[in-house]
Design an enzyme around this catalytic site. Structure first.
Site, PDB file in Angstrom:
ATOM      1  N   LYS A 116       0.811  -1.223   0.000  1.00  0.00           N
ATOM      2  CA  LYS A 116       0.000   0.000   0.000  1.00  0.00           C
ATOM      3  C   LYS A 116       0.845   1.275   0.000  1.00  0.00           C
ATOM      4  O   LYS A 116       0.462   2.276  -0.606  1.00  0.00           O
ATOM      5  CB  LYS A 116      -0.934   0.007   1.215  1.00  0.00           C
ATOM      6  CG  LYS A 116      -2.046  -1.030   1.163  1.00  0.00           C
ATOM      7  CD  LYS A 116      -2.950  -0.903   2.381  1.00  0.00           C
ATOM      8  CE  LYS A 116      -3.781  -2.150   2.634  1.00  0.00           C
ATOM      9  NZ  LYS A 116      -4.881  -2.372   1.729  1.00  0.00           N
ATOM     10  N   ARG A 297      -6.929  -7.438  -9.895  1.00  0.00           N
ATOM     11  CA  ARG A 297      -7.656  -8.685 -10.167  1.00  0.00           C
ATOM     12  C   ARG A 297      -9.116  -8.352 -10.406  1.00  0.00           C
ATOM     13  O   ARG A 297      -9.528  -7.200 -10.281  1.00  0.00           O
ATOM     14  CB  ARG A 297      -7.558  -9.604  -8.950  1.00  0.00           C
ATOM     15  CG  ARG A 297      -8.032  -8.884  -7.672  1.00  0.00           C
ATOM     16  CD  ARG A 297      -8.128  -9.810  -6.493  1.00  0.00           C
ATOM     17  NE  ARG A 297      -8.252  -9.103  -5.236  1.00  0.00           N
ATOM     18  CZ  ARG A 297      -9.379  -8.671  -4.705  1.00  0.00           C
ATOM     19  NH1 ARG A 297     -10.516  -8.868  -5.342  1.00  0.00           N
ATOM     20  NH2 ARG A 297      -9.398  -8.042  -3.547  1.00  0.00           N
TER      21      ARG A 297
HETATM   22  P1  ADP Z   1      -7.884  -3.818   2.417  1.00  0.00           P
HETATM   23  O1  ADP Z   1      -6.608  -4.012   1.684  1.00  0.00           O
HETATM   24  O2  ADP Z   1      -7.982  -4.657   3.619  1.00  0.00           O
HETATM   25  O3  ADP Z   1      -9.057  -3.888   1.492  1.00  0.00           O
HETATM   26  P2  ADP Z   1      -8.235  -0.932   2.399  1.00  0.00           P
HETATM   27  O4  ADP Z   1      -7.089   0.003   2.509  1.00  0.00           O
HETATM   28  O5  ADP Z   1      -8.825  -1.129   1.067  1.00  0.00           O
HETATM   29  O6  ADP Z   1      -7.787  -2.330   3.007  1.00  0.00           O
HETATM   30  O7  ADP Z   1      -9.360  -0.485   3.429  1.00  0.00           O
HETATM   31  C1  ADP Z   1     -10.460  -1.310   3.732  1.00  0.00           C
HETATM   32  C2  ADP Z   1     -11.598  -0.468   4.289  1.00  0.00           C
HETATM   33  O8  ADP Z   1     -11.213   0.264   5.450  1.00  0.00           O
HETATM   34  C3  ADP Z   1     -12.123   0.589   3.349  1.00  0.00           C
HETATM   35  O9  ADP Z   1     -13.064   0.072   2.455  1.00  0.00           O
HETATM   36  C4  ADP Z   1     -12.730   1.590   4.300  1.00  0.00           C
HETATM   37  O10 ADP Z   1     -13.974   1.156   4.745  1.00  0.00           O
HETATM   38  C5  ADP Z   1     -11.798   1.554   5.479  1.00  0.00           C
HETATM   39  N1  ADP Z   1     -10.739   2.589   5.374  1.00  0.00           N
HETATM   40  C6  ADP Z   1      -9.549   2.438   4.788  1.00  0.00           C
HETATM   41  N2  ADP Z   1      -8.825   3.557   4.855  1.00  0.00           N
HETATM   42  C7  ADP Z   1      -9.572   4.474   5.498  1.00  0.00           C
HETATM   43  C8  ADP Z   1      -9.364   5.836   5.925  1.00  0.00           C
HETATM   44  N3  ADP Z   1      -8.222   6.463   5.683  1.00  0.00           N
HETATM   45  N4  ADP Z   1     -10.355   6.458   6.574  1.00  0.00           N
HETATM   46  C9  ADP Z   1     -11.519   5.814   6.851  1.00  0.00           C
HETATM   47  N5  ADP Z   1     -11.761   4.538   6.510  1.00  0.00           N
HETATM   48  C10 ADP Z   1     -10.811   3.866   5.843  1.00  0.00           C
HETATM   49  P1  ADP Z   2     -13.079  -7.418  -3.071  1.00  0.00           P
HETATM   50  O1  ADP Z   2     -12.988  -8.296  -4.245  1.00  0.00           O
HETATM   51  O2  ADP Z   2     -14.187  -6.484  -3.143  1.00  0.00           O
HETATM   52  O3  ADP Z   2     -11.800  -6.806  -2.611  1.00  0.00           O
HETATM   53  P2  ADP Z   2     -12.755  -9.016  -0.826  1.00  0.00           P
HETATM   54  O4  ADP Z   2     -11.793  -8.108  -0.154  1.00  0.00           O
HETATM   55  O5  ADP Z   2     -13.720  -9.756   0.029  1.00  0.00           O
HETATM   56  O6  ADP Z   2     -13.613  -8.272  -1.878  1.00  0.00           O
HETATM   57  O7  ADP Z   2     -12.003 -10.022  -1.856  1.00  0.00           O
HETATM   58  C1  ADP Z   2     -10.974 -10.835  -1.638  1.00  0.00           C
HETATM   59  C2  ADP Z   2     -11.450 -12.010  -0.873  1.00  0.00           C
HETATM   60  O8  ADP Z   2     -12.220 -12.876  -1.660  1.00  0.00           O
HETATM   61  C3  ADP Z   2     -10.368 -12.872  -0.355  1.00  0.00           C
HETATM   62  O9  ADP Z   2      -9.713 -12.341   0.741  1.00  0.00           O
HETATM   63  C4  ADP Z   2     -11.136 -14.144  -0.015  1.00  0.00           C
HETATM   64  O10 ADP Z   2     -11.562 -14.140   1.337  1.00  0.00           O
HETATM   65  C5  ADP Z   2     -12.342 -14.065  -0.919  1.00  0.00           C
HETATM   66  N1  ADP Z   2     -12.398 -15.196  -1.833  1.00  0.00           N
HETATM   67  C6  ADP Z   2     -11.386 -15.885  -2.352  1.00  0.00           C
HETATM   68  N2  ADP Z   2     -11.828 -16.854  -3.132  1.00  0.00           N
HETATM   69  C7  ADP Z   2     -13.173 -16.797  -3.102  1.00  0.00           C
HETATM   70  C8  ADP Z   2     -14.213 -17.555  -3.709  1.00  0.00           C
HETATM   71  N3  ADP Z   2     -13.939 -18.560  -4.522  1.00  0.00           N
HETATM   72  N4  ADP Z   2     -15.470 -17.210  -3.483  1.00  0.00           N
HETATM   73  C9  ADP Z   2     -15.745 -16.190  -2.663  1.00  0.00           C
HETATM   74  N5  ADP Z   2     -14.805 -15.448  -2.068  1.00  0.00           N
HETATM   75  C10 ADP Z   2     -13.540 -15.742  -2.273  1.00  0.00           C
HETATM   76 MG    MG Z   3      -9.418  -2.718  -0.106  1.00  0.00          MG
END
Ligand code: ADP
Ligand code: ADP
Ligand code: MG
Length: 621
Positions: A116, A297
């Site tokens: 990140k 992805r």
């Molecule tokens: P991950 O890699 O686990 O998906 P993200 O950085 O995408 O982590 O953050 C996941 C979620 O956390 C976001 O969808 C949002 O709801 C919350 N979040 C992340 N960053 C912030 C921020 N700076 N302020 C408020 N909420 C945040």
């Molecule tokens: P996004 O695609 O919105 O980032 P997620 O953060 O939930 O949503 O996506 C990644 C996650 O998808 C993985 O961390 C895993 O838990 C989940 N995942 C992986 N394979 C599968 C599957 N075959 N069906 C449903 N969920 C899966």
């Molecule tokens: Mg995220």
């Protein structure tokens, strides 16, 4: 187009990919772990190869085993789905080095966006505004604490290698900082093998807005508009929609362009999603939306984009991987209607979203709507993988209509005995605040109590009672003496629902979905599964009709309070005494106005189910 495709994933996404591959005439190869051998995706693929035990590390995450399966089946391409190896640059390289087509982002782009902090730096250099914070290499406690002071509280500590909502800590004040830092580092090291963190200002009224992008090897890059994924629990998405409520044309233009710039900055190819965080305290504004991260992805919520654009994103992925150009240019893409997806999870919202596992003895999913699911009735939800049972995708001309469709679909869901969030989804879809589209990521935390399980309402109680009477072929007329008294149109009797006794009326025509299993009868009501039964002794009459004022204990327990004495004058509904069992209290009330003629218990008395405890008689005037 290539001839065959191995899917290095499982469940719902494996089936989703097989569907498109079938349509394009591509031979499919599934790989599966031991516990997944009976799942639909294994049967639906043209060929299926076992790759090891349940633990993902030894199966779906094993680069060696998957490559071996690809070689054995002469797969021309590999699709990684999402999760597992989908964002693993070494795997992508290994696939390409084996002479197999990789249906995914270029390894260099995966690497560039993999951490990140590095991704944010790269985006900043490309002119994309990023969430304010600290993303430096100096990881000393002192430096991080100092930077935290500069950023101000609340703030987020994020593992640079984090994902799936893991490795994140919200810190409210300076005195919590060091402790949160340590626990974030520990979790990050354990989950991602990297304990580096970054700090981010916690955005107020945060909304999660993301943009779907697509690029081909010829240098074309388009966006397919935005999705709003603000409805989350534990930083994980629950409901996603497209387009984003309240998005005006200028703001849309700004973030979609920023997303394309981001993709171009890493020479992106294939499907990708740029995630932004928006400060929605004053609506959505271009200067209040910041880059958060890129997922290199396909995304779990891609169906909402498919619904509003009418495109098949898996098909696009396969075309791009085969070296063809994008099937559409930007001007050909438009938003049609509104789509909302709900993730049906095997979990218990009433118990802090605790995952629920087990055998899907009964599973009925809605029929008039798109449902992407990896399991069918008779399959198991195991603790090894994602707890998702299905995605329900509503698509309608506008948001209110889509919500209505979603609510109706979620109300039809029947699952037993695995617990699910179906009723929560149903209630969110009908929630006035959610309908008003003012949702930020704190919605469930703030308003979650609204969606927790309540006691069954009278309709449910009556339906349960009536169904059980029918099922057990009891004759309420015979079983309930006194029923025929003219003033009492329906016989009242006791019924047990989820371990508690309720009094209901037996109707002639209650229509409910009740399924009788070997060990339980279950009433399905708007996504909730209520285990129901008649009291041990069969039908029990309550306070009773007009001439019979017998009061029975509805359950075994302890009498805690006695409110009346023999001879007391009571009104209808007055509390007579309280019985307690299993931390649950039940008040016994006067069936009609009269005099307490008989009282067989006192505080501390033990009572059994259906035991006569008091009698009320009518006053003769
Ligand atoms: P991950 O890699 O686990 O998906 P993200 O950085 O995408 O982590 O953050 C996941 C979620 O956390 C976001 O969808 C949002 O709801 C919350 N979040 C992340 N960053 C912030 C921020 N700076 N302020 C408020 N909420 C945040
Ligand atoms: P996004 O695609 O919105 O980032 P997620 O953060 O939930 O949503 O996506 C990644 C996650 O998808 C993985 O961390 C895993 O838990 C989940 N995942 C992986 N394979 C599968 C599957 N075959 N069906 C449903 N969920 C899966
Ligand atoms: Mg995220």
């Amino acid at each position: 187009m290539f001839e065959s495709l191995l899917i290095a994933n499982r469940g719902e996404i494996a089936r989703r990919i097989i569907r498109t591959a079938n349509r394009l005439g591509i031979r499919t190869i599934a790989v599966y772990s031991d516990v997944d051998a009976g799942l639909p995706f294994v049967k639906e693929a043209d060929e299926a190869i076992a790759i090891g035990p349940a633990a993902a590390r030894e199966s779906y995450l094993s680069v060696g085993k998957i490559l071996e399966a690809a070689q054995r089946s002469s797969a021309s391409a590999i699709h990684p789905g999402y999760g597992f190896l989908s964002e693993n640059a070494e795997f992508a390289e290994a696939v390409q080095n084996a002479g197999i087509i990789w249906v995914g982002a270029p390894p260099a782009a995966i690497r560039a966006m993999g951490l990140k902090d590095a991704a944010k730096e790269l985006m900043q250099a490309a002119g994309v505004s990023v969430t304010p914070g600290y993303m430096g290499t100096d990881q000393s406690d002192e430096r991080l604490s100092r930077e935290a002071e500069t950023i101000g509280y609340p703030l987020l500590i994020k593992a640079v290698a984090g994902g799936g909502g893991k490795g994140m800590r919200r810190v409210e004040a300076a005195d919590e900082f060091r402790q949160s830092l340590q626990s974030c580092r520990r979790e990050a090291l354990a989950s991602f093998g990297n304990d580096r963190v970054l700090l981010e200002k916690y955005i107020k009224n945060p909304r999660h807005i993301e943009v779907q992008v697509f690029a081909d090897t010829q240098g074309n890059c388009v966006h397919l508009f935005e999705r709003d994924c603000s409805l989350q629990r534990r930083h994980q998405k629950v409901i996603e929609e497209a387009p984003a409520p309240g998005m005006d044309a200028d703001t849309r233009q700004a973030i979609c362009q920023a997303a394309i710039n981001a993709a171009k900055a890493v020479d992106y190819v294939g499907a990708g999603t740029i995630e932004f965080i928006a400060d929605a305290s004053e609506g959505l504004r271009p200067d209040r939306i910041w880059f958060m991260e890129m997922n290199t992805r396909l995304q779990v919520e891609h169906p909402v984009t498919e619904a509003i654009t009418g495109e098949d994103l898996v098909q696009w992925q396969l075309l791009v991987a085969a070296g063809q150009s994008l099937p559409r240019v930007q001007e050909e893409l438009a938003i049609n209607g509104w789509a909302i997806e709900a993730r049906l999870y095997a979990e218990s919202p009433d118990a802090g979203y605790l995952p629920s596992t087990g055998h899907l003895q009964h599973l009925r999913l809605p029929s008039d709507i798109r449902v992407d699911s990896g399991v069918e009735q008779g399959d198991d939800i195991t603790a090894f993988y994602d707890p998702m049972i299905a995605k329900i995708i509503a698509h309608a001309p506008d948001r209110p209509a889509a919500l209505e469709e979603l609510a109706k679909a979620c109300a039809e869901i029947e699952i037993w005995p695995v617990k699910s969030n179906a009723n929560l989804l149903f209630r969110i879809a009908g929630d006035e605040e959610f309908r008003a589209a003012t949702v930020d990521t704190g919605f469930l935390e703030r308003r979650g109590q609204h969606f927790l399980r309540r006691d069954p309402d009278q309709t449910v109680i009556d339906q349960a009672l009536t169904s059980l009477v029918k099922i057990s072929r009891l004759d309420p007329w015979a079983a309930l003496s006194g029923f025929r008294i003219a003033s009492e149109p329906d016989p009242r009797a006791a019924v047990r629902i989820a371990g508690q006794t309720h009094w209901g009326n037996i109707h002639s025509g209650a229509k409910a979905s009740v399924v009788v299993f070997d060990d339980a009868s279950v009433l399905f009501d708007r996504g909730t599964a209520w285990p129901i039964s008649l009291p041990v002794a069969g039908l029990v009459k309550p306070g009773g009709p007009t001439d019979d004022g017998s009061v029975f204990s509805p359950m075994p327990g302890l009498v805690t309070i006695v409110d009346v004495a023999i001879g007391a004058r009571v009104a209808m509904g007055d509390q007579l005494l309280t019985v307690e069992a299993m931390k649950m209290e039940y008040s016994l009330r006067a069936p009609f106005a009269g005099i307490v003629a008989e009282l067989r218990v006192s505080p501390g008395s033990k009572v059994s189910e259906n035991q006569l405890v008091a009698t009320v008689v009518k006053e003769v005037s």
